[in-house]
Design a protein around this motif. Structure first.
Motif, PDB file in Angstrom:
ATOM      1  N   ALA B 363       8.492 -10.588 -14.753  1.00 45.74           N
ATOM      2  CA  ALA B 363       8.976  -9.740 -13.836  1.00 45.74           C
ATOM      3  C   ALA B 363       9.973  -8.540 -14.079  1.00 45.74           C
ATOM      4  N   GLU B 375       4.505  -7.139  -7.514  1.00 41.80           N
ATOM      5  CA  GLU B 375       5.002  -8.098  -6.683  1.00 41.80           C
ATOM      6  C   GLU B 375       4.834  -9.622  -6.912  1.00 41.80           C
ATOM      7  N   GLY B 376       3.813  -9.674  -7.693  1.00 42.19           N
ATOM      8  CA  GLY B 376       3.395 -11.206  -8.130  1.00 42.19           C
ATOM      9  C   GLY B 376       4.467 -11.653  -9.094  1.00 42.19           C
ATOM     10  N   LEU B 378       7.363 -10.793  -9.829  1.00 40.83           N
ATOM     11  CA  LEU B 378       8.710 -11.132  -9.394  1.00 40.83           C
ATOM     12  C   LEU B 378       8.911 -12.317  -8.533  1.00 40.83           C
ATOM     13  N   TRP B 379       7.756 -12.296  -7.729  1.00 38.36           N
ATOM     14  CA  TRP B 379       7.650 -13.587  -6.730  1.00 38.36           C
ATOM     15  C   TRP B 379       7.590 -14.825  -7.647  1.00 38.36           C
ATOM     16  N   LYS B 382      11.114 -15.584  -8.826  1.00 32.03           N
ATOM     17  CA  LYS B 382      12.106 -16.111  -7.953  1.00 32.03           C
ATOM     18  C   LYS B 382      11.893 -17.332  -7.672  1.00 32.03           C
ATOM     19  N   ILE B 383      10.399 -17.949  -7.757  1.00 27.14           N
ATOM     20  CA  ILE B 383      10.081 -19.250  -7.320  1.00 27.14           C
ATOM     21  C   ILE B 383      10.419 -19.984  -8.462  1.00 27.14           C
ATOM     22  N   ARG B 386      14.403 -20.443  -8.540  1.00 27.97           N
ATOM     23  CA  ARG B 386      14.723 -21.128  -7.457  1.00 27.97           C
ATOM     24  C   ARG B 386      14.549 -22.802  -7.847  1.00 27.97           C
ATOM     25  N   ARG B 393      10.651 -26.939  -4.361  1.00 29.59           N
ATOM     26  CA  ARG B 393       9.868 -27.684  -3.161  1.00 29.59           C
ATOM     27  C   ARG B 393       8.489 -28.312  -3.741  1.00 29.59           C
ATOM     28  N   LEU B 399       1.789 -22.900  -4.772  1.00 29.82           N
ATOM     29  CA  LEU B 399       2.234 -21.617  -4.431  1.00 29.82           C
ATOM     30  C   LEU B 399       2.173 -20.701  -5.608  1.00 29.82           C
ATOM     31  N   SER B 402      -1.271 -20.052  -6.773  1.00 31.16           N
ATOM     32  CA  SER B 402      -2.220 -19.064  -5.928  1.00 31.16           C
ATOM     33  C   SER B 402      -1.570 -17.517  -6.038  1.00 31.16           C
ATOM     34  N   VAL B 403      -0.386 -17.480  -6.395  1.00 31.75           N
ATOM     35  CA  VAL B 403       0.142 -16.116  -6.763  1.00 31.75           C
ATOM     36  C   VAL B 403      -0.465 -15.504  -7.857  1.00 31.75           C
ATOM     37  N   GLN B 406      -3.789 -14.499  -7.473  1.00 30.31           N
ATOM     38  CA  GLN B 406      -3.904 -13.170  -6.696  1.00 30.31           C
ATOM     39  C   GLN B 406      -3.432 -12.031  -7.826  1.00 30.31           C
ATOM     40  N   ILE B 407      -3.167 -12.248  -8.674  1.00 35.79           N
ATOM     41  CA  ILE B 407      -2.961 -11.238  -9.946  1.00 35.79           C
ATOM     42  C   ILE B 407      -3.917 -10.896 -10.832  1.00 35.79           C
TER      43      ILE B 407
END
Ligand SMILES: Cc1cc2nc3c(=O)[nH]c(=O)nc-3n(C[C@H](O)[C@H](O)[C@H](O)COP(=O)(O)O)c2cc1C
Ligand code: SF4
Ligand code: SF4
Ligand code: SF4
Ligand code: FES
Lengths: 560, 451
Positions: B363, B375-376, B378-379, B382-383, B386, B393, B399, B402-403, B406-407
């Motif tokens: 990121a 965006e991917g 960094l997302w 962040k996940i 967290r 979660r 998730l 999947s992210v 998508q990259i």
């Protein structure tokens, strides 16, 4: 910028259908010719290809060729085999080639678009209700087409500067920026003023001006138009109006002889903004900032709204009659203007013919920026030539009128739009000579005039201007004129009729065009007003080749 | 555990590097026969050198393992534009520290390798783009280049020949993406290192200043000397077919003796590397995972089995220890040898935290040009951050996957894959750890974010 080879075409297979497209064209444009939209953000046909938004991902394959022989590889049925690129490719960096296969509709393509849309939105603010771009926002549009409809993003969004002043006319909201770099490329490639760039990296990348620089070039507002989202906003237009209320009318910029094609956006008769209209032979997709401000003259303080006839008479018809009476059977001087339309100048020429008067015309000149602000600061000098009003190149003064006044023998002066007192004409010499003024803005000549006939701006009427490249460009009326005023053509035709019943002519554009084209050698032969309204028509200007045109080499213009 | 003779290093590139009697001065290099191969090579036709390199089968050591001879062949020689040679010394792949050994300890080897390569491709100008953080390395190289110039090994009319080529050191811009060859070229041009789209900007055609350019890794360029010294044919017999020459492996993580080791390709397995060469794991620990080729490579799980068919048709069924250390071995195991950075993780490692660490890197290093990677990455960061801060979660694993999906394959440069592969492999292979996080970790009051 990918160059197209004129005329040649290639056949590509677009979603299973054979279609012909211009050879060398960009796939995004080629597909659009066949009503297939390849959604895109960063691609702009008039800028270099950046390929960064990845919205235009499609599937692409080319006929396989044998490595050794170079012959096409055929399958069992004798059909050329297609070598599909395993990864999706970006349409915007793909040049069409013979036999190319393209899928713009497939599960993979849809998945790509949905993925990109989700990514673009994860750190995007939910500003639509207060965002100027709403209603003409690519992000909104494609989110409708390819958005998930729900968010999987539970993290905190990035925070970026919300209102950066990039320059005197442009305000930036960095959170909305999708980092497509269109604005940066525009400044580098078109405006020739490399002042924008990104700082920081990754998702924290932020658009900004170079230290100590501002986005203040005369093309800065094009970045606002280019910006696919609401990141760059026009400081003038910001928060003023919802775009879906706006009515758009095609028009022509009157700032200079460049003749940029423009769209005038208005609501209930009031103009709110001017934006460029794409014309690949004139202004591409751009216009000057200064040209955009011209609509302000419509409701400016110096706008002439009240006619002045006999002393205190404020009735327009009376003013026209008084003017006619002043001009009748006198030695008059007719001062024209390169701000008049082709048709108006034609009538003005007719007026001077029937009164047998001398014609005067001055030019307005300035610095040529080599792009879309040409040295000739009037929209229709070439129209003055084609209308027959003049055959020589105007000087930047009216000394000849001054001399003629000095010599005596002139009984009246009819000034169309110009300011003769600002053109080296001595006020003293006008003492006792009745002056009729017709125009839109107040100036020292209109102040002095005995008769004042307010007329309409180019936004309030139809007509034609002929630009520096001899393109005849028609324009529509965008907004109604002020209450009680009449179009210039009607006024002129009334005066003509009053002067000489026999020379009367209807103020009808088609009719005037017919007349303009009727002389055997007329360069306007066979052209109608509707033609030039639909798209610019190049007129043969070789007759005036030897005139000292002042324009310099610029966008789509080469001096002869 | 395998207990046999410790495999012996075969040092070709690092032959002199750690010799206590050797320094990085030109006198030492000359004493050991340095620059002789350059002299010899300058008498050949440039194409002959290219042929030898092609014959040697040497593959790039920068990460992708592309055959160097082939890369040189793609060079556009018809354009009439000047040709440039760029050495990629940006070494920033986490877990990799081989190029700096060469630069610090044997800089003249790189210079000689570069001058031979430059002559082979008839380069007009050569550059060493060195990682910004290598202050010392840059100084050493600059001094070494001066020494070489003083003796006519570099610069005008090299060793009295007709051929001239200047060599300069360019200090990097301090970002991982400066190592991606087109990003590097942009940076060398003085711009932000935004990688270029390919097509059309293939370096061999439209590289530095839109001229044909060859970008090679430090280790790759050093190999060129040895290819010319022993001949391409002979070089190709080192290692294994399609995996020729030696490779410098950099082992880090929880082994007793981490470090860099040069071996013939395929001369040892992952197990031998970890347990024999590096002395095994720390006492009482067990192996959990290995990243074989720098952080971008897909992670391997200690108890995985790798099955399939090799290029020669033979079947294989490997445990992690059995993977041969060359180019094709890790590739067959579904990952890659990349830059040769082997990261060993034992049972004490929290795999989600390891993932969080890697995600934070990507990121931070994404250039931000193209949407999926920007965006991917960094997302994903962040996940995982967290998740490690007490807010995991159960759906996060899917998730993340999947992210990452998508990259992959949708970006301008291979950074997209570099960022997606770790996540894809960590989540797939250590899914339970990710799910467990959601069940067990509670946020500690006032806890700091991990990264
Ligand atoms: C994100 C990214 C980072 C890279 N970093 C490096 C690097 O630090 N050093 C390097 O030699 N190659 C690096 N590469 C590989 C280069 O792009 C290029 O393939 C290599 O320098 C070619 O040299 P070779 O053929 O000798 O391997 C990187 C690639 C990517 C996608
Ligand atoms: S840029 Fe578009 S999507 Fe974003 S807030 Fe404005 S209107 Fe909405
Ligand atoms: S400000 Fe607009 S045009 Fe400029 S990079 Fe951002 S989104 Fe693109
Ligand atoms: S993949 Fe990442 S690093 Fe590469 S160009 Fe795109 S944003 Fe930059
Ligand atoms: S439009 Fe093709 S990548 Fe943006």
């Amino acid at each position: 910028m990918i160059s197209q080879t004129k005329g040649e075409t290639v056949t590509i297979v677009l979603d299973g259908e054979d279609v012909e497209v211009p050879a060398g064209s960009n796939l995004v444009d080629a597909a659009a010719l066949h009503s297939k939209e390849i959604p895109h953000y960063c691609y702009h046909p008039q800028l270099s290809v950046a390929g960064n938004c990845r919205m235009c991902l499609i599937e692409m394959g080319t006929p396989m060729r044998d490595r050794q022989t170079g012959e096409p590889v055929l399958d069992e049925d004798g059909v050329p085999k297609i070598g599909w690129v395993p990864k999706p490719v970006i349409g915007c960096a793909t040049t069409v080639s013979q036999g190319m296969h393209v899928k713009t509709i497939s599960d993979k393509v849809t998945d790509c678009r949905e993925g990109i849309m989700e990514f673009l939105l994860v750190n995007h603010p939910l500003d639509c209700p207060i965002c100027d771009q709403a209603g003409e926002c690519r992000l909104q549009e494609f989110a409708t087409d390819y958005g998930r409809g729900y968010s999987r993003y539970v993290e905190r969004k990035n925070v970026k500067p919300k209102r950066t002043r990039l320059g005197p006319r442009v305000t930036l909201d960095d959170e909305r920026c999708i980092l497509c770099s269109r604005c940066i490329r525009f400044c580098q490639e078109v405006a020739d003023d490399d002042v924008l760039g990104f700082v920081d990296r990754g998702s924290y990348s932020t658009l900004t001006c170079f230290p100590g620089k501002e986005l203040q070039n005369n093309y800065s507002l094009n970045t606002v138009d280019l910006c696919p989202v609401g990141a760059l906003t026009s400081t003038d237009f910001r928060f003023k109006m919802r775009v879906w209320f706006l009515k758009e009318s095609p028009s022509i910029c009157t700032e200079s002889s460049a003749g940029s094609n423009i769209l005038v956006s208005s609501r209930e008769g009031e103009i709110h903004r001017i934006t460029p209209r794409r014309n690949d032979e004139v202004n591409d997709s751009w216009m000057t900032d200064s040209g955009r401000a011209l609509y302000k003259q419509v409701r400016s303080d110096d706008r002439l709204l009240t006619p002045r006839g006999n002393g205190t008479d404020k009735i327009l018809d009376h003013a026209i009659t008084t003017a006619t009476n002043i001009l009748k059977d006198k030695e008059i001087a007719v001062v024209g203007s390169c701000h008049g339309t082709l048709e108006e100048l034609y009538l003005l020429n007719r007026l001077s013919k029937i009164t047998n008067s001398k014609k005067y015309l001055r030019g307005y000149f300035g610095e040529d920026d080599g792009i879309l602000l040409s040295a000739d600061r009037t929209p229709n000098l070439r129209g003055a030539l084609l209308s027959g009003f003049t055959n020589s190149y105007p000087k930047d003064n009216l000394k000849s009128l001054n001399n003629d006044l000095k010599r005596g023998g002139l009984d009246a002066v009819f000034v169309y739009r110009d300011d003769i007192l600002n053109s080296e004409v001595d006020e003293e010499l006008l003492k006792g000579i009745p002056l009729v003024f017709m125009g839109t803005q107040k100036n020292s000549t209109s102040d002095l005039a005995e008769v004042l006939i307010p007329s309409l701006t180019s936004f309030e009427k139809k007509g034609t201007f002929i630009n520096r490249s001899f393109f005849a460009q028609g324009f529509e009326q965008a907004v109604p004129g002020p209450a009680g005023l009449l179009p210039d053509l009607l006024i002129l035709s009334k005066i003509i009729e009053g002067l000489d019943e026999e020379s009367k002519i209807d103020p009808d554009l088609s009719l005037i065009w017919k007349n303009l084209g009727s002389p055997p050698k007329s360069p306007l032969k066979g052209i109608t007003f509707n033609d030039v309204l639909e798209s610019p028509v190049k007129v043969d200007g070789s007759k005036w080749e030897s005139l000292p045109f002042v324009e310099k080499k610029a966008m789509h213009y080469l001096p002869v | 555990m395998i207990s046999k003779k410790i495999p012996k290093e075969r040092r070709i590139i690092l032959k002199n590097a750690d010799d206590p009697s050797y320094s990085n001065k030109i006198s030492c290099y000359l004493k050991r026969g340095g620059y002789k191969t350059l002299k010899k090579s300058l008498k050949k036709k440039p194409e002959q050198i290219g042929e030898e390199v092609l014959k040697s089968g040497v593959r790039g050591r920068g990460g992708a393992g592309f055959p160097t001879g082939m890369k040189w062949k793609f060079l556009d020689r018809k354009s009439g534009k000047p040709i440039y040679l760029v050495c990629n010394a940006d070494e920033s792949e986490p877990g990799t520290f081989k190029d700096r050994q060469i630069i610090h300890k044997d800089p003249h080897q790189l210079i000689e390798g570069m001058m031979i390569s430059a002559f082979a491709i008839q380069a007009k100008q050569a550059f060493i783009y060195i990682r910004a953080e290598f202050f010392e390395g840059a100084k050493i190289l600059e001094r070494a280049i001066q020494e070489a110039k003083d003796r006519g090994f570099c610069g005008d009319n090299i060793l009295g020949s007709e051929y001239s080529c200047d060599l300069v050191v360019h200090r990097g811009a301090g970002a991982y993406i400066c190592g991606e060859e087109t990003g590097l070229i942009e940076s060398l041009e003085g711009k932000r290192p935004n990688p270029r789209i390919k097509p059309p900007y293939f370096p061999a055609v439209l590289g530095l200043y839109q001229c044909p350019t060859i970008v090679n890794n430090v280790e790759t360029l050093c190999n060129v000397i040895h290819i010319m010294d022993m001949g391409g044919e002979k070089f190709s017999q080192i290692g294994k077919p399609n995996n020729t020459g030696t490779r410098i492996w950099c082992v880090s993580g929880q082994v007793k003796n981490p470090g860099y080791f040069e071996f013939e390709c395929g001369a040892l397995t992952m197990g031998e590397m970890i347990y024999d060469v590096c002395g095994g794991l720390l006492p009482g620990r067990t192996l959990q995972a290995v990243i074989p080729g720098g952080s971008s490579a897909k992670v391997l799980r200690a108890d995985e089995r790798f099955k399939g068919t090799l290029k020669d048709g033979s079947e294989f069924d490997w445990g992690i220890e059995d993977i041969p250390l060359d180019f094709d071995g890790p590739m067959s195991a579904g990952t890659m040898s990349g830059s040769g950075g082997i990261v060993v993780m034992d049972n004490t490692v929290d795999m989600v935290e390891a993932m969080a660490n890697i995600n934070a890197f990507y990121a931070h290093e994404s250039c931000g040009q193209c949407t999926p990677c920007r965006e991917g990455s960094l997302w994903m960061k962040k996940i995982t951050t967290r998740m490690c801060s007490g807010d995991a979660r159960e759906e996060d694993a899917d998730l993340l996957l999947s992210v990452a999906n998508q990259i992959e394959g949708r970006t301008i440069c291979a950074f997209g894959e570099a960022a997606a592969w770790p996540t894809q492999s960590f989540v797939k292979k250590f899914r339970k750890d990710f799910l467990k996080k959601a069940k067990t970790q509670k946020r500690k009051k006032n806890s700091f974010q991990l990264i």
